[in-house]
Write a protein that holds these residues in place. Structure first.
Motif, short mmCIF file in Angstrom:
data_model
loop_
_atom_site.label_atom_id
_atom_site.label_comp_id
_atom_site.label_asym_id
_atom_site.label_seq_id
_atom_site.Cartn_x
_atom_site.Cartn_y
_atom_site.Cartn_z
N ARG A 68 0.84 -1.20 0.00
CA ARG A 68 0.00 0.00 0.00
C ARG A 68 0.87 1.25 0.00
O ARG A 68 1.89 1.31 0.68
CB ARG A 68 -0.93 0.00 1.21
N THR A 69 0.43 2.22 -0.77
CA THR A 69 1.18 3.46 -0.92
C THR A 69 0.24 4.64 -0.71
O THR A 69 -0.91 4.61 -1.13
CB THR A 69 1.78 3.56 -2.35
N GLN A 70 0.76 5.69 -0.09
CA GLN A 70 -0.04 6.90 0.08
C GLN A 70 0.25 7.83 -1.09
O GLN A 70 1.40 8.09 -1.43
CB GLN A 70 0.29 7.58 1.40
N VAL A 71 -0.83 8.31 -1.75
CA VAL A 71 -0.70 9.21 -2.89
C VAL A 71 -1.61 10.42 -2.67
O VAL A 71 -2.46 10.41 -1.79
CB VAL A 71 -1.06 8.50 -4.22
N SER A 72 -1.42 11.42 -3.52
CA SER A 72 -2.25 12.62 -3.44
C SER A 72 -3.40 12.51 -4.44
O SER A 72 -3.18 12.18 -5.61
CB SER A 72 -1.39 13.85 -3.76
N ALA A 73 -4.61 12.74 -3.98
CA ALA A 73 -5.80 12.74 -4.84
C ALA A 73 -6.39 14.14 -4.85
O ALA A 73 -6.35 14.84 -3.83
CB ALA A 73 -6.83 11.73 -4.33
N VAL A 74 -6.94 14.54 -6.01
CA VAL A 74 -7.54 15.86 -6.15
C VAL A 74 -9.02 15.67 -6.46
O VAL A 74 -9.39 14.93 -7.39
CB VAL A 74 -6.85 16.68 -7.28
N LEU A 75 -9.88 16.34 -5.66
CA LEU A 75 -11.32 16.20 -5.88
C LEU A 75 -11.71 16.77 -7.23
O LEU A 75 -11.34 17.89 -7.59
CB LEU A 75 -12.10 16.91 -4.78
N ALA A 99 -12.66 11.75 -7.30
CA ALA A 99 -11.34 12.39 -7.31
C ALA A 99 -10.45 11.70 -8.35
O ALA A 99 -10.78 10.62 -8.84
CB ALA A 99 -10.69 12.29 -5.93
N THR A 100 -9.35 12.36 -8.69
CA THR A 100 -8.35 11.76 -9.58
C THR A 100 -7.03 11.65 -8.81
O THR A 100 -6.76 12.47 -7.93
CB THR A 100 -8.14 12.62 -10.84
N GLU A 108 -2.90 7.64 -14.38
CA GLU A 108 -3.93 8.47 -13.75
C GLU A 108 -5.18 7.64 -13.58
O GLU A 108 -5.61 6.94 -14.48
CB GLU A 108 -4.20 9.71 -14.58
N ARG A 109 -5.81 7.74 -12.38
CA ARG A 109 -7.04 7.02 -12.07
C ARG A 109 -8.09 8.00 -11.60
O ARG A 109 -7.78 9.09 -11.12
CB ARG A 109 -6.78 5.99 -10.96
N LYS A 110 -9.34 7.58 -11.72
CA LYS A 110 -10.46 8.40 -11.26
C LYS A 110 -11.45 7.48 -10.57
O LYS A 110 -11.73 6.39 -11.05
CB LYS A 110 -11.12 9.10 -12.44
N GLY A 111 -11.97 7.92 -9.42
CA GLY A 111 -12.94 7.09 -8.71
C GLY A 111 -13.37 7.74 -7.41
O GLY A 111 -13.07 8.92 -7.15
N ALA A 121 -14.13 21.15 -5.02
CA ALA A 121 -13.37 20.58 -6.13
C ALA A 121 -11.98 21.23 -6.17
O ALA A 121 -11.83 22.42 -5.92
CB ALA A 121 -14.11 20.81 -7.45
N GLY A 122 -10.96 20.42 -6.44
CA GLY A 122 -9.59 20.91 -6.45
C GLY A 122 -8.86 20.71 -5.13
O GLY A 122 -7.65 20.90 -5.05
N THR A 123 -9.58 20.30 -4.08
CA THR A 123 -8.94 20.04 -2.79
C THR A 123 -8.06 18.80 -2.90
O THR A 123 -8.48 17.77 -3.42
CB THR A 123 -10.00 19.83 -1.69
#
Length: 197
Positions: A68-75, A99-100, A108-111, A121-123
């Motif tokens: 498991r890895t921690q990543v940054s997601a943007v709403l 978010a993506t 790139e993923r979205k879900g 949005a953008g947070t």
């Protein structure tokens, strides 16, 4: 525990040659002594079970930390506000929102991810993803494994000690009922001599 209390407990468990001690008193004492011995012997057993739980969780910690890895997601949209939440949902501080994010290998993923109510949005949020890039729970830590092991051991010991206390309580209740019945029968035989009826 005071000396008097301990002394009373020992006398209750071992009435000895006391001429006033009944069979019920001796049964109660035997069950009390058995309960104490079982509760004391359950300590190392519970500790061994806790150690086994920790060993099992330790391998899970290692596997989850690697996978498991921690990543940054943007709403990609505003998260729902708290106003629209049902009563049971309002107790939780987060909700689902689109978010993506980028997977560890750069795709790139979205879900759906968990986001605070009302987040715009953008947070940017920190999320955990698995090897395939799907959102997942944070990995278990060594502290979490230790807490689970300690809790499991204490719960097991508590169940054993509680079962012994319940057994003693039931035996004491049954012996008291028998005593009261014998006293009543003896009084029925003695009462006519005392009361003249």
């Amino acid at each position: 525990m005071t000396t008097d209390t301990l002394s009373r407990l020992v006398r209750r468990a071992f009435p000895g040659r006391n001429p006033l001690a009944t069979v019920g008193d001796r049964i109660e004492g035997a069950v009390l002594a058995l309960g104490v011995v079982v509760a004391v012997l359950a300590v190392p057993v519970a500790a061994a079970i806790g150690s086994e739980i920790y060993a099992t969780h330790e391998s899970r910690v290692e596997a989850e930390q690697k996978s498991r890895t921690q990543v940054s997601a943007v709403l990609a949209e505003d998260a729902p506000s708290m106003d629209g939440a049902a009563g049971s949902e309002a107790l939780v501080e987060t909700t689902d929102a689109i978010a993506t994010w980028r997977t560890p290998d750069g795709l790139e993923r979205k879900g759906l991810v968990r986001a605070p109510y009302g987040a715009e949005a953008g947070t940017a949020l920190r999320i955990w993803v698995d090897l395939s890039g799907e959102p997942t729970e944070p990995p278990m830590t060594n502290q979490g494994a230790a807490s689970n092991a300690i809790l499991g051991a204490l719960l097991l010991w508590g169940l054993i000690a509680g079962a012994m206390a319940l057994l003693y309580g039931l035996v004491r209740f049954a012996c008291m009922r028998v005593r009261l019945r014998w006293w009543q029968l003896e009084w029925e035989l003695t009462a006519p001599d005392w009361t003249g009826r």
